[in-house]
Design a protein around this motif. Structure first.
Motif, PDB file in Angstrom:
ATOM      1  N   GLY A   4       0.814  -1.203   0.000  1.00  0.00           N
ATOM      2  CA  GLY A   4       0.000   0.000   0.000  1.00  0.00           C
ATOM      3  C   GLY A   4       0.854   1.262   0.000  1.00  0.00           C
ATOM      4  N   PHE A   5       0.363   2.294  -0.691  1.00  0.00           N
ATOM      5  CA  PHE A   5       1.093   3.553  -0.780  1.00  0.00           C
ATOM      6  C   PHE A   5       0.108   4.723  -0.741  1.00  0.00           C
ATOM      7  N   LEU A   6       0.570   5.836  -0.175  1.00  0.00           N
ATOM      8  CA  LEU A   6      -0.161   7.089  -0.277  1.00  0.00           C
ATOM      9  C   LEU A   6       0.312   7.784  -1.540  1.00  0.00           C
ATOM     10  N   ALA A   7      -0.630   8.167  -2.396  1.00  0.00           N
ATOM     11  CA  ALA A   7      -0.271   8.789  -3.669  1.00  0.00           C
ATOM     12  C   ALA A   7      -1.065  10.065  -3.877  1.00  0.00           C
ATOM     13  N   ARG A   8      -0.449  11.016  -4.559  1.00  0.00           N
ATOM     14  CA  ARG A   8      -1.180  12.227  -4.957  1.00  0.00           C
ATOM     15  C   ARG A   8      -1.610  12.074  -6.409  1.00  0.00           C
ATOM     16  N   VAL A   9      -2.782  12.613  -6.725  1.00  0.00           N
ATOM     17  CA  VAL A   9      -3.367  12.441  -8.056  1.00  0.00           C
ATOM     18  C   VAL A   9      -3.762  13.811  -8.594  1.00  0.00           C
ATOM     19  N   ASP A  10      -3.213  14.171  -9.743  1.00  0.00           N
ATOM     20  CA  ASP A  10      -3.593  15.433 -10.380  1.00  0.00           C
ATOM     21  C   ASP A  10      -3.582  15.259 -11.897  1.00  0.00           C
ATOM     22  N   SER A  11      -3.579  16.351 -12.619  1.00  0.00           N
ATOM     23  CA  SER A  11      -3.668  16.289 -14.083  1.00  0.00           C
ATOM     24  C   SER A  11      -2.440  15.642 -14.710  1.00  0.00           C
ATOM     25  N   ASP A  12      -1.352  15.557 -13.961  1.00  0.00           N
ATOM     26  CA  ASP A  12      -0.134  14.928 -14.479  1.00  0.00           C
ATOM     27  C   ASP A  12      -0.086  13.424 -14.225  1.00  0.00           C
ATOM     28  N   GLY A  13      -1.109  12.904 -13.538  1.00  0.00           N
ATOM     29  CA  GLY A  13      -1.119  11.483 -13.225  1.00  0.00           C
ATOM     30  C   GLY A  13      -1.044  11.280 -11.723  1.00  0.00           C
ATOM     31  N   PHE A  14      -0.337  10.231 -11.299  1.00  0.00           N
ATOM     32  CA  PHE A  14      -0.204   9.999  -9.873  1.00  0.00           C
ATOM     33  C   PHE A  14       1.269   9.883  -9.501  1.00  0.00           C
ATOM     34  N   ALA A  15       1.541  10.226  -8.223  1.00  0.00           N
ATOM     35  CA  ALA A  15       2.903  10.134  -7.711  1.00  0.00           C
ATOM     36  C   ALA A  15       2.847   9.502  -6.329  1.00  0.00           C
ATOM     37  N   ILE A  16       3.657   8.475  -6.115  1.00  0.00           N
ATOM     38  CA  ILE A  16       3.741   7.816  -4.817  1.00  0.00           C
ATOM     39  C   ILE A  16       4.564   8.683  -3.877  1.00  0.00           C
ATOM     40  N   VAL A  17       4.039   8.958  -2.680  1.00  0.00           N
ATOM     41  CA  VAL A  17       4.751   9.830  -1.742  1.00  0.00           C
ATOM     42  C   VAL A  17       5.147   9.124  -0.450  1.00  0.00           C
ATOM     43  N   ALA A  18       4.466   8.024  -0.086  1.00  0.00           N
ATOM     44  CA  ALA A  18       4.792   7.353   1.169  1.00  0.00           C
ATOM     45  C   ALA A  18       4.304   5.912   1.141  1.00  0.00           C
ATOM     46  N   ARG A  19       4.898   5.100   1.991  1.00  0.00           N
ATOM     47  CA  ARG A  19       4.520   3.707   2.111  1.00  0.00           C
ATOM     48  C   ARG A  19       3.489   3.541   3.224  1.00  0.00           C
ATOM     49  N   THR A  20       2.500   2.684   2.995  1.00  0.00           N
ATOM     50  CA  THR A  20       1.482   2.390   3.986  1.00  0.00           C
ATOM     51  C   THR A  20       1.712   1.003   4.557  1.00  0.00           C
ATOM     52  N   PRO A  21       1.833   0.867   5.871  1.00  0.00           N
ATOM     53  CA  PRO A  21       1.989  -0.472   6.452  1.00  0.00           C
ATOM     54  C   PRO A  21       0.825  -1.375   6.051  1.00  0.00           C
ATOM     55  N   ASN A  22       1.096  -2.655   5.870  1.00  0.00           N
ATOM     56  CA  ASN A  22       0.056  -3.582   5.422  1.00  0.00           C
ATOM     57  C   ASN A  22      -1.140  -3.616   6.349  1.00  0.00           C
ATOM     58  N   LYS A  23      -0.917  -3.451   7.648  1.00  0.00           N
ATOM     59  CA  LYS A  23      -2.049  -3.507   8.573  1.00  0.00           C
ATOM     60  C   LYS A  23      -2.877  -2.227   8.560  1.00  0.00           C
ATOM     61  N   LEU A  24      -2.394  -1.178   7.879  1.00  0.00           N
ATOM     62  CA  LEU A  24      -3.173   0.048   7.758  1.00  0.00           C
ATOM     63  C   LEU A  24      -3.858   0.075   6.398  1.00  0.00           C
ATOM     64  N   HIS A  25      -4.869  -0.767   6.232  1.00  0.00           N
ATOM     65  CA  HIS A  25      -5.643  -0.801   4.988  1.00  0.00           C
ATOM     66  C   HIS A  25      -7.001  -0.195   5.316  1.00  0.00           C
ATOM     67  N   THR A  26      -7.126   1.127   5.142  1.00  0.00           N
ATOM     68  CA  THR A  26      -8.297   1.831   5.628  1.00  0.00           C
ATOM     69  C   THR A  26      -8.622   3.031   4.755  1.00  0.00           C
ATOM     70  N   ASN A  27      -9.896   3.413   4.724  1.00  0.00           N
ATOM     71  CA  ASN A  27     -10.331   4.661   4.099  1.00  0.00           C
ATOM     72  C   ASN A  27     -10.645   5.715   5.150  1.00  0.00           C
ATOM     73  N   SER A  28     -10.529   5.340   6.441  1.00  0.00           N
ATOM     74  CA  SER A  28     -10.853   6.262   7.519  1.00  0.00           C
ATOM     75  C   SER A  28      -9.655   7.155   7.781  1.00  0.00           C
ATOM     76  N   ALA A  29      -9.588   8.262   7.053  1.00  0.00           N
ATOM     77  CA  ALA A  29      -8.420   9.137   7.127  1.00  0.00           C
ATOM     78  C   ALA A  29      -8.823  10.543   6.696  1.00  0.00           C
ATOM     79  N   SER A  30      -7.952  11.500   6.994  1.00  0.00           N
ATOM     80  CA  SER A  30      -8.219  12.881   6.623  1.00  0.00           C
ATOM     81  C   SER A  30      -6.948  13.698   6.824  1.00  0.00           C
ATOM     82  N   PHE A  31      -6.892  14.859   6.186  1.00  0.00           N
ATOM     83  CA  PHE A  31      -5.822  15.823   6.430  1.00  0.00           C
ATOM     84  C   PHE A  31      -6.318  16.886   7.406  1.00  0.00           C
ATOM     85  N   ASP A  32      -5.388  17.399   8.227  1.00  0.00           N
ATOM     86  CA  ASP A  32      -5.739  18.559   9.036  1.00  0.00           C
ATOM     87  C   ASP A  32      -5.290  19.818   8.302  1.00  0.00           C
ATOM     88  N   GLU A  33      -5.500  20.979   8.903  1.00  0.00           N
ATOM     89  CA  GLU A  33      -5.219  22.242   8.224  1.00  0.00           C
ATOM     90  C   GLU A  33      -3.736  22.439   7.950  1.00  0.00           C
TER      91      GLU A  33
END
Length: 240
Positions: free
Chosen positions: A27-56
Motif C-alpha cells: 500500500g502507498f499514499l499517492a497524490r493524483v492530479d492532471s499529471d497522473g499519480f505520484a507515490i509519496v509514502a509507504r502504507t503499512p500492510n495492517k493500515l488498509h483503511t479509508n478512515s483518514a483525513s488531512f488537518d489544516e
C-alpha cells in the motif's frame, strides 16, 4: 480519497501487487492530479483503511480499529513512481479507546467519525489519545454507517450509506456531547468516500447564498445535495 489543503491536490491509498506470486500487495499514499499519480509514502500492510483525513497543517491522519497513524507534510514530499525502500512511512502514533468508523474528519485537533450510530472522538493532540463516545444532546437517532465524512469551514458533515441522509454534527467538547441535524438526502451506496475541502464554504453557507440569489427551492435542494454528498459546489448566477 482526500483533499490536501496545502497543495490543493487529491491524495489516495493505492495497492500494488509485485510480480512475485507469493508477495502481498503493498500500500502507498499517492497524490493524483492532471499529471497522473505520484507515490509519496509507504502504507503499512495492517493500515488498509479509508478512515483518514488531512488537518489544516497538511498532516495526514488515519485510523484502523483503535490505532491512530499519521504522516506530516506530505505536500513537501517529492513523490514519483518508485516503490523503493527509502520511501517515508505512515507511522503509528498510538492507540485510542474507540474503533473509528469508515471515514473521519480532523476537527479542532480531534479525529471524529460515526460508527453504528455513535459519534466517536479522539483527541489527537493528547499524547494518550483520549477517546470517547459523544452523547446526543438531543439528536435524532443516527443510522449505522457513514462512508463519507466532510469538513467545510469548520463544520462537519457525514453521509449515511443507507440513504437516510446527510447529517451536520456539532460537538460540544466541554460537555462531551453532540447535536446531529439532518440537512438533506444521501444515496443508498456502500461504495463511497468523502473528499474533504477544509476551507470551502459549508453547504449551509452555499444554501443561504443561493436562496438570497432567488433560486427556486427545488434547484437549491439538488445543488446542496451534490455539494454535501460529493464535495462539489455549484454556485449559480443571480437572476437578472
Amino acid at each position: 480519497m482526500w483533499h490536501q489543503p496545502k497543495d490543493s491536490i487529491a491524495y489516495c491509498i493505492i495497492r500494488i501487487k509485485p510480480e512475485a506470486e507469493s508477495t502481498m500487495a503493498e500500500g502507498f499514499l499517492a497524490r493524483v492530479d492532471s499529471d497522473g499519480f505520484a507515490i509519496v509514502a509507504r502504507t503499512p500492510n495492517k493500515l488498509h483503511t479509508n478512515s483518514a483525513s488531512f488537518d489544516e497543517s497538511g498532516t495526514y491522519w488515519a485510523s484502523k480499529d483503535t490505532a491512530i497513524w499519521k504522516l506530516e507534510a506530505s505536500h513537501e514530499l517529492k513523490g514519483g513512481h518508485s516503490m523503493s525502500d527509502d520511501l517515508p512511512e505512515i507511522v503509528e502514533v498510538g492507540e485510542g479507546s474507540v474503533a473509528h468508523g469508515i471515514d473521519c474528519v480532523v476537527w479542532r485537533d480531534h479525529l471524529v467519525s460515526i460508527s453504528k450510530g455513535e459519534v466517536l472522538v479522539t483527541d489527537i493532540a493528547d499524547p494518550d489519545l483520549k477517546s470517547w463516545v459523544a452523547k446526543p444532546n438531543p439528536s435524532p437517532a443516527l443510522p449505522g454507517y457513514f462512508g463519507s465524512a466532510y469538513l467545510y469551514s469548520g463544520s462537519m458533515y457525514f453521509s449515511a450509506n443507507d440513504g437516510s441522509g446527510v447529517y451536520r454534527i456539532e460537538i460540544d467538547l466541554a460537555q462531551g456531547s453532540f447535536i446531529g441535524t439532518r440537512i438533506g438526502a444521501s444515496f443508498n451506496n456502500r461504495n463511497n468516500d468523502g473528499l474533504n475541502c477544509i476551507f470551502t464554504q459549508s453547504p449551509d453557507e452555499v444554501a443561504a447564498e443561493v436562496k438570497d440569489a432567488g433560486v427556486r427551492p427545488s434547484t437549491l435542494r439538488v445543488w446542496v445535495l451534490v455539494f454535501a454528498s460529493f464535495g462539489l459546489v455549484l454556485i449559480p448566477h443571480a437572476p437578472a
